[in-house]
Design a protein around this motif. Sequence first.
Motif, PDB file in Angstrom:
ATOM      1  N   MET A 200      67.193  44.594  46.073  1.00 44.14           N
ATOM      2  CA  MET A 200      67.627  45.768  45.295  1.00 44.14           C
ATOM      3  C   MET A 200      66.599  46.895  45.352  1.00 44.14           C
ATOM      4  O   MET A 200      66.767  47.918  44.700  1.00 44.14           O
ATOM      5  CB  MET A 200      67.842  45.386  43.825  1.00 44.14           C
ATOM      6  CG  MET A 200      68.826  44.257  43.587  1.00 44.14           C
ATOM      7  SD  MET A 200      70.496  44.759  43.909  1.00 44.14           S
ATOM      8  CE  MET A 200      70.773  45.882  42.579  1.00 44.14           C
ATOM      9  N   ILE A 202      63.844  46.981  43.929  1.00 44.11           N
ATOM     10  CA  ILE A 202      62.995  47.031  42.731  1.00 44.11           C
ATOM     11  C   ILE A 202      61.572  46.665  43.145  1.00 44.11           C
ATOM     12  O   ILE A 202      60.598  47.205  42.632  1.00 44.11           O
ATOM     13  CB  ILE A 202      63.537  46.063  41.653  1.00 44.11           C
ATOM     14  CG1 ILE A 202      64.863  46.588  41.108  1.00 44.11           C
ATOM     15  CG2 ILE A 202      62.536  45.868  40.521  1.00 44.11           C
ATOM     16  CD1 ILE A 202      65.583  45.653  40.163  1.00 44.11           C
ATOM     17  N   ARG A 205      59.682  49.599  44.164  1.00 47.61           N
ATOM     18  CA  ARG A 205      59.203  50.363  42.999  1.00 47.61           C
ATOM     19  C   ARG A 205      57.947  49.724  42.427  1.00 47.61           C
ATOM     20  O   ARG A 205      57.026  50.426  41.999  1.00 47.61           O
ATOM     21  CB  ARG A 205      60.295  50.408  41.916  1.00 47.61           C
ATOM     22  CG  ARG A 205      61.415  51.346  42.261  1.00 47.61           C
ATOM     23  CD  ARG A 205      62.162  51.779  41.005  1.00 47.61           C
ATOM     24  NE  ARG A 205      62.682  53.113  41.201  1.00 47.61           N
ATOM     25  CZ  ARG A 205      63.922  53.484  40.916  1.00 47.61           C
ATOM     26  NH1 ARG A 205      64.762  52.629  40.397  1.00 47.61           N
ATOM     27  NH2 ARG A 205      64.315  54.718  41.126  1.00 47.61           N
ATOM     28  N   LEU A 206      57.936  48.383  42.404  1.00 47.63           N
ATOM     29  CA  LEU A 206      56.749  47.691  41.891  1.00 47.63           C
ATOM     30  C   LEU A 206      55.567  47.934  42.833  1.00 47.63           C
ATOM     31  O   LEU A 206      54.441  48.176  42.398  1.00 47.63           O
ATOM     32  CB  LEU A 206      57.020  46.189  41.778  1.00 47.63           C
ATOM     33  CG  LEU A 206      58.122  45.750  40.809  1.00 47.63           C
ATOM     34  CD1 LEU A 206      58.379  44.250  40.927  1.00 47.63           C
ATOM     35  CD2 LEU A 206      57.757  46.072  39.372  1.00 47.63           C
TER      36      LEU A 206
ATOM     37  N   VAL B  79      63.197  57.454  44.993  1.00 46.93           N
ATOM     38  CA  VAL B  79      64.551  57.073  44.577  1.00 46.93           C
ATOM     39  C   VAL B  79      65.189  56.338  45.751  1.00 46.93           C
ATOM     40  O   VAL B  79      65.579  56.956  46.740  1.00 46.93           O
ATOM     41  CB  VAL B  79      65.411  58.307  44.221  1.00 46.93           C
ATOM     42  CG1 VAL B  79      66.795  57.874  43.753  1.00 46.93           C
ATOM     43  CG2 VAL B  79      64.713  59.152  43.171  1.00 46.93           C
ATOM     44  N   LEU B  85      67.523  48.925  39.754  1.00 48.79           N
ATOM     45  CA  LEU B  85      67.422  48.822  38.293  1.00 48.79           C
ATOM     46  C   LEU B  85      67.758  47.401  37.877  1.00 48.79           C
ATOM     47  O   LEU B  85      68.482  46.704  38.586  1.00 48.79           O
ATOM     48  CB  LEU B  85      68.413  49.768  37.622  1.00 48.79           C
ATOM     49  CG  LEU B  85      68.325  51.248  37.963  1.00 48.79           C
ATOM     50  CD1 LEU B  85      69.581  51.958  37.485  1.00 48.79           C
ATOM     51  CD2 LEU B  85      67.095  51.869  37.332  1.00 48.79           C
ATOM     52  N   PHE B  98      59.678  50.462  33.893  1.00 42.32           N
ATOM     53  CA  PHE B  98      59.139  51.157  35.074  1.00 42.32           C
ATOM     54  C   PHE B  98      58.055  52.172  34.691  1.00 42.32           C
ATOM     55  O   PHE B  98      57.185  52.467  35.501  1.00 42.32           O
ATOM     56  CB  PHE B  98      60.273  51.810  35.874  1.00 42.32           C
ATOM     57  CG  PHE B  98      61.124  50.805  36.595  1.00 42.32           C
ATOM     58  CD1 PHE B  98      60.615  50.086  37.668  1.00 42.32           C
ATOM     59  CD2 PHE B  98      62.426  50.536  36.189  1.00 42.32           C
ATOM     60  CE1 PHE B  98      61.382  49.131  38.331  1.00 42.32           C
ATOM     61  CE2 PHE B  98      63.204  49.594  36.841  1.00 42.32           C
ATOM     62  CZ  PHE B  98      62.684  48.883  37.917  1.00 42.32           C
ATOM     63  N   ASN B 142      68.777  55.808  38.244  1.00 42.79           N
ATOM     64  CA  ASN B 142      67.951  55.480  39.409  1.00 42.79           C
ATOM     65  C   ASN B 142      66.980  56.625  39.711  1.00 42.79           C
ATOM     66  O   ASN B 142      65.818  56.406  40.049  1.00 42.79           O
ATOM     67  CB  ASN B 142      68.882  55.241  40.603  1.00 42.79           C
ATOM     68  CG  ASN B 142      68.299  54.299  41.630  1.00 42.79           C
ATOM     69  OD1 ASN B 142      67.481  53.445  41.305  1.00 42.79           O
ATOM     70  ND2 ASN B 142      68.730  54.450  42.872  1.00 42.79           N
ATOM     71  N   ILE B 143      67.481  57.847  39.543  1.00 43.89           N
ATOM     72  CA  ILE B 143      66.635  59.029  39.762  1.00 43.89           C
ATOM     73  C   ILE B 143      65.654  59.184  38.594  1.00 43.89           C
ATOM     74  O   ILE B 143      64.462  59.449  38.785  1.00 43.89           O
ATOM     75  CB  ILE B 143      67.511  60.302  39.910  1.00 43.89           C
ATOM     76  CG1 ILE B 143      68.385  60.187  41.166  1.00 43.89           C
ATOM     77  CG2 ILE B 143      66.654  61.568  39.968  1.00 43.89           C
ATOM     78  CD1 ILE B 143      69.466  61.261  41.285  1.00 43.89           C
ATOM     79  N   VAL B 145      64.279  57.018  36.682  1.00 45.83           N
ATOM     80  CA  VAL B 145      63.148  56.080  36.746  1.00 45.83           C
ATOM     81  C   VAL B 145      62.039  56.643  37.643  1.00 45.83           C
ATOM     82  O   VAL B 145      60.855  56.541  37.328  1.00 45.83           O
ATOM     83  CB  VAL B 145      63.636  54.700  37.270  1.00 45.83           C
ATOM     84  CG1 VAL B 145      62.469  53.818  37.677  1.00 45.83           C
ATOM     85  CG2 VAL B 145      64.469  53.997  36.203  1.00 45.83           C
ATOM     86  N   ALA B 146      62.455  57.252  38.770  1.00 51.22           N
ATOM     87  CA  ALA B 146      61.457  57.745  39.743  1.00 51.22           C
ATOM     88  C   ALA B 146      60.701  58.968  39.233  1.00 51.22           C
ATOM     89  O   ALA B 146      59.586  59.233  39.671  1.00 51.22           O
ATOM     90  CB  ALA B 146      62.147  58.072  41.057  1.00 51.22           C
TER      91      ALA B 146
END
Lengths: 367, 310
Positions: A200, A202, A205-206, B79, B85, B98, B142-143, B145-146
Amino acid sequence: MIHIFKTKLLLLSRQPASFIIITVIICAFAYVLGLGSQSKLQIGVYSDLDDEKTKAYMAEFERIPQTEYILFSEEKAISLVEEGEFEVAVHLMLDGFELITSPDFMDAPLISNELTTIYSRLTQEEAILSAAPINKHDEVEKIIGEAAVHPSFHINYSSFTNDEEFVWDSKLHSLFGFSLFMVIYTVANGVYPIIMDRRMRIWDRLTISAIGKTEIYMANILYSFLMGYLQIVLVLSIFHFGVGVDFYGGFYYSLLLVIPYLICIVSLSIFIASVASTPGKFNAIIYGMAVPFAMLGGAYWPLEIVNSDVILALSNISPITYGLELLNGATINNSPFGDLIQPLGVLLFMSVVLMGVGINLMERREV
Amino acid sequence: MIEVVNLSKNFKKVTAVDQVNLYIEPGEIVGLLGPNGAGKSTTIAMLSTLISPTEGDVLLNQKSILKNPSDLRGVLGVVPQEIALYQDLTARENLQFFGSIQKMAKQVLNKRIDIVLEQIGLQNEPKKLVKHYSGGMKRRLNIGVAMLHEPKYLIMDEPTVGIDPQSRNHILKTVKTLNENSNMAIIYTSHYMEEVEFLCNRIYIMDKGRIIASGTKEEIKAVLSSENTVHVKLEYHSKGFVNDLLEQPMLSNINAKEGEITFTVAKGMDFLPMLLSLCEKNNVILKSFQVEEPTLEDVFLHLTGRALRN
């Protein structure tokens, strides 16, 4: 790290079904196979003694483990054995007893020995009582009662053991076997989100966040380990404190010795996550591997009864083999620590190799 | 400023990105345009330090970030194309998580969460689990969070894939406003030409791992400044008619799709008699035709010989 860990717990609280179901399955299987299936040996009784004496003797006989005594008429008791419904019946007489057994009943000497011991003690007590004046009966009975609780000599029974000997407790074996087997799924469920996070994005991001990769891995590994450990502690505690399974004084020691096994299973799951590119493949490998590991590792039946050299050789690759060795060592075998170093070492070696290769492969896999 | 210098990436024998050069200055929106498989996502992954290049370098303020990516990571928001998520958390819980891994102070984070929820239009539903959101709401979160940690550079990898037009418009407006209000530089990848035309100051067009054109919208369109684009609508599709068009030397960049055909023709060229005679020859009814200035889509077709969404 704490943020990842807290979020994982929050996610678990939203989807706790898997954890609960696996815990219930372990308890159910361990109970059914270890405890529930152990039916008592039913022994028919007919007696020449008066009712009071017969009841007293039967109450004493009940102390023999895994036996149950039912009073019948002489004809009925004998016919039950003749028809094969009961394997054994006992005839209580004033000067002793006689056993009526079916031809294929192998435990007659054992039962006879136990009953003789009880019979002689009771006969002896009666003789003492009858030799004493009637007005002293109460006093004598009291002395006999105290002697039973505080005997003059304590006699301990022990047997010589050697490598060939096989000590077996079906309750403990089922409990340990199913706990070690099913906890694989719980630990794998803890590692599974790594694959999902990667899929996904994620994980991306981490990766680009302010926390380091070490923290990310540590949080995931710790979470998987603690889920497995919590489950084992829960199940063993239920059986120890709730059901009353005898851990031979090694309950807390077994909780300690299960840790290396769980670390090994976490490492194994990480390794599988690194080679399985999709959640489907991960689940397929875990499910396809756990059952053979359980069979080879002796979770279903003790390895001591296995004769095949091939299966015994293959059992060396199953972490369950070493996990069971440790838990049996902590409890029924009461092994010295030196005897546990070998399974402990193998589990730690497997952990280091699988974790090292697994994380390395994961890091090499790119977009 | 972020600069990408001769960046290449090989996966075994496949060259996904080949000698790409580009730059992003603070405050601008740069479009990275190309069809699926053009190498956009791989370029983005290298730019955001997720994978290392086979060759080349990424510079932040003229300093290489390959050995120490943390400098760039601190000023970067990404993104992803996927909805990255946790579906079983609420919008606020996702933002809290996040934000916390960006090591933001609790008070600052809570303030930023409120601001971001408002910016992405989810302030009224922060307690609903994400799995119950519509596709558009998930994309907006989603946007969100970034941009929580107020990065200086925001990389958006096809952020409008698979959503309804209403949500798409909302996202495009949000991106535009964000850039105008916060001076955040945005790298926007897409294969939707109109999105890039609407948002971006400068554009890079990628195909087969290479940058094939770059510049402002006007500069890129100037590639076809001497030509017009003609859109023709037919009553029904005719293979014979298309084949006859392909044989006409005055036409180029012919793209036929069911009953619609697009081609470019030199300005001032009288193509109408030819078109009508071909209709008559192939027994095709001409519903309409429209002459337009060339679009980025036409430029892409001209440069690569294929339509962008193929």
